[in-house]
Design a protein around this motif. Structure first.
Motif, short mmCIF file in Angstrom:
data_model
loop_
_atom_site.label_atom_id
_atom_site.label_comp_id
_atom_site.label_asym_id
_atom_site.label_seq_id
_atom_site.Cartn_x
_atom_site.Cartn_y
_atom_site.Cartn_z
N ALA A 79 2.31 28.81 -21.04
CA ALA A 79 3.03 30.09 -21.14
C ALA A 79 2.92 30.65 -22.56
N ASN A 80 3.08 29.78 -23.55
CA ASN A 80 2.93 30.21 -24.95
C ASN A 80 1.52 30.69 -25.23
N LEU A 81 0.53 29.95 -24.73
CA LEU A 81 -0.87 30.34 -24.95
C LEU A 81 -1.16 31.71 -24.33
N ASP A 97 -17.57 43.52 -32.11
CA ASP A 97 -18.06 42.17 -31.80
C ASP A 97 -17.74 41.84 -30.34
N GLU A 98 -18.67 42.16 -29.47
CA GLU A 98 -18.46 42.00 -28.03
C GLU A 98 -18.24 40.54 -27.63
N LYS A 99 -18.98 39.63 -28.26
CA LYS A 99 -18.86 38.21 -27.92
C LYS A 99 -17.47 37.68 -28.28
N TYR A 100 -16.97 38.08 -29.43
CA TYR A 100 -15.63 37.67 -29.86
C TYR A 100 -14.59 38.17 -28.86
N GLN A 101 -14.73 39.43 -28.45
CA GLN A 101 -13.81 40.01 -27.47
C GLN A 101 -13.84 39.21 -26.17
N LYS A 102 -15.03 38.90 -25.71
CA LYS A 102 -15.19 38.17 -24.45
C LYS A 102 -14.59 36.77 -24.55
N LEU A 103 -14.81 36.09 -25.67
CA LEU A 103 -14.27 34.75 -25.84
C LEU A 103 -12.74 34.77 -25.89
N ASN A 104 -12.16 35.76 -26.53
CA ASN A 104 -10.69 35.87 -26.55
C ASN A 104 -10.14 36.10 -25.14
N LYS A 105 -10.81 36.93 -24.38
CA LYS A 105 -10.37 37.18 -23.00
C LYS A 105 -10.53 35.93 -22.14
N THR A 106 -11.59 35.17 -22.39
CA THR A 106 -11.80 33.92 -21.66
C THR A 106 -10.69 32.93 -21.98
N MET A 107 -10.28 32.87 -23.23
CA MET A 107 -9.17 31.99 -23.63
C MET A 107 -7.90 32.37 -22.89
N GLU A 109 -7.76 33.93 -19.96
CA GLU A 109 -7.95 33.58 -18.55
C GLU A 109 -7.76 32.08 -18.32
N GLU A 110 -8.29 31.27 -19.20
CA GLU A 110 -8.16 29.81 -19.04
C GLU A 110 -6.70 29.38 -19.21
N SER A 111 -5.98 30.04 -20.09
CA SER A 111 -4.54 29.75 -20.26
C SER A 111 -3.77 30.12 -19.00
N GLU A 112 -4.13 31.25 -18.41
CA GLU A 112 -3.48 31.67 -17.16
C GLU A 112 -3.79 30.69 -16.02
N LYS A 113 -5.02 30.20 -15.97
CA LYS A 113 -5.39 29.21 -14.95
C LYS A 113 -4.59 27.93 -15.15
N VAL A 134 -7.65 21.78 -19.79
CA VAL A 134 -7.62 21.43 -21.21
C VAL A 134 -9.05 21.43 -21.75
N ARG A 135 -9.98 20.89 -20.97
CA ARG A 135 -11.39 20.88 -21.40
C ARG A 135 -11.95 22.31 -21.48
N ARG A 136 -11.58 23.14 -20.54
CA ARG A 136 -12.04 24.54 -20.57
C ARG A 136 -11.51 25.26 -21.81
N LEU A 137 -10.24 25.00 -22.16
CA LEU A 137 -9.69 25.58 -23.38
C LEU A 137 -10.46 25.08 -24.60
N ARG A 138 -10.75 23.78 -24.62
CA ARG A 138 -11.48 23.19 -25.74
C ARG A 138 -12.86 23.84 -25.88
N GLN A 139 -13.55 24.03 -24.76
CA GLN A 139 -14.87 24.65 -24.78
C GLN A 139 -14.79 26.09 -25.32
N THR A 140 -13.81 26.82 -24.84
CA THR A 140 -13.67 28.22 -25.27
C THR A 140 -13.38 28.30 -26.77
N CYS A 141 -12.48 27.44 -27.24
CA CYS A 141 -12.16 27.42 -28.67
C CYS A 141 -13.41 27.09 -29.49
N ALA A 142 -14.14 26.07 -29.05
CA ALA A 142 -15.33 25.64 -29.78
C ALA A 142 -16.38 26.75 -29.83
N LEU A 143 -16.59 27.45 -28.71
CA LEU A 143 -17.57 28.54 -28.68
C LEU A 143 -17.18 29.67 -29.63
N CYS A 144 -15.89 30.00 -29.66
CA CYS A 144 -15.44 31.08 -30.53
C CYS A 144 -15.57 30.67 -32.00
#
Length: 166
Positions: A79-81, A97-107, A109-113, A134-144
């Motif tokens: 909920a906090n995320l 920075d389109e990639k940055y925008q996309k990665l933030n939105k992915t983060m 989405e993964e928090s909502e999931k 948790v792994r999906r969040l880790r991947q998204t953070c690492a990519l960003c």
């Protein structure tokens, strides 16, 4: 004599107005730099909160069974995320920075999931789904972080300054 005085007055006014314009430009530059520092500071605080909530979920991600306390951590952190990611997406958008925008939105989405998994925590497979998120969040953070050239463990690479990633 009068023409010399008049010429000196005009010259003085011209110099004064040029120096005043420079002072205004300099003041605007200072204000812009201070604004950027403030934004970076706000963003740093926001990212620290995101990291804190992510790490709370990561810490328990290897458990074989979640008790109510662990599910509460998942629920609260997700909920906090969600709230923090919404702020990051809206307030700290980088339209250039389109990639940055996309990665933030992915983060986000993964928090909502993850929060959806928390809501169905009594169902079979919810534990595995939470661990997956948790792994999906880790991947998204690492990519960003990789995209921004921010290394999470710079102490592993002493003396290395430019990661050459953008």
């Amino acid at each position: 004599m009068r023409s010399k005085i008049l010429l000196m007055c005009i010259f003085s006014i011209a110099i004064f107005s040029v120096s005043e314009d420079r002072s205004c430009l300099y003041a605007e530059e200072i204000a812009q730099v201070e604004g950027e520092k403030e934004e970076k500071s706000e963003l740093a605080i926001l990212m620290k909160e995101i990291d804190k909530n992510y790490k709370a979920t990561e810490e328990i991600s290897g458990y074989y069974n979640y008790k109510d306390e662990e599910w509460k951590i998942i629920g609260d952190a997700s909920a906090n995320l969600i709230n923090l990611c919404k702020i990051a997406v809206k307030k700290f958008a980088r339209t250039d920075d389109e990639k940055y925008q996309k990665l933030n939105k992915t983060m986000l989405e993964e928090s909502e999931k993850m929060h959806e998994v928390y809501k169905r925590r009594d169902q079979v497979g919810a534990l595995e789904d939470a661990q997956w998120q948790v792994r999906r969040l880790r991947q998204t953070c690492a990519l960003c972080h990789k995209h921004l050239g921010i290394h999470l463990y710079p102490n592993l690479y002493p003396g290395h300054k430019d990661w050459g990633v953008k």
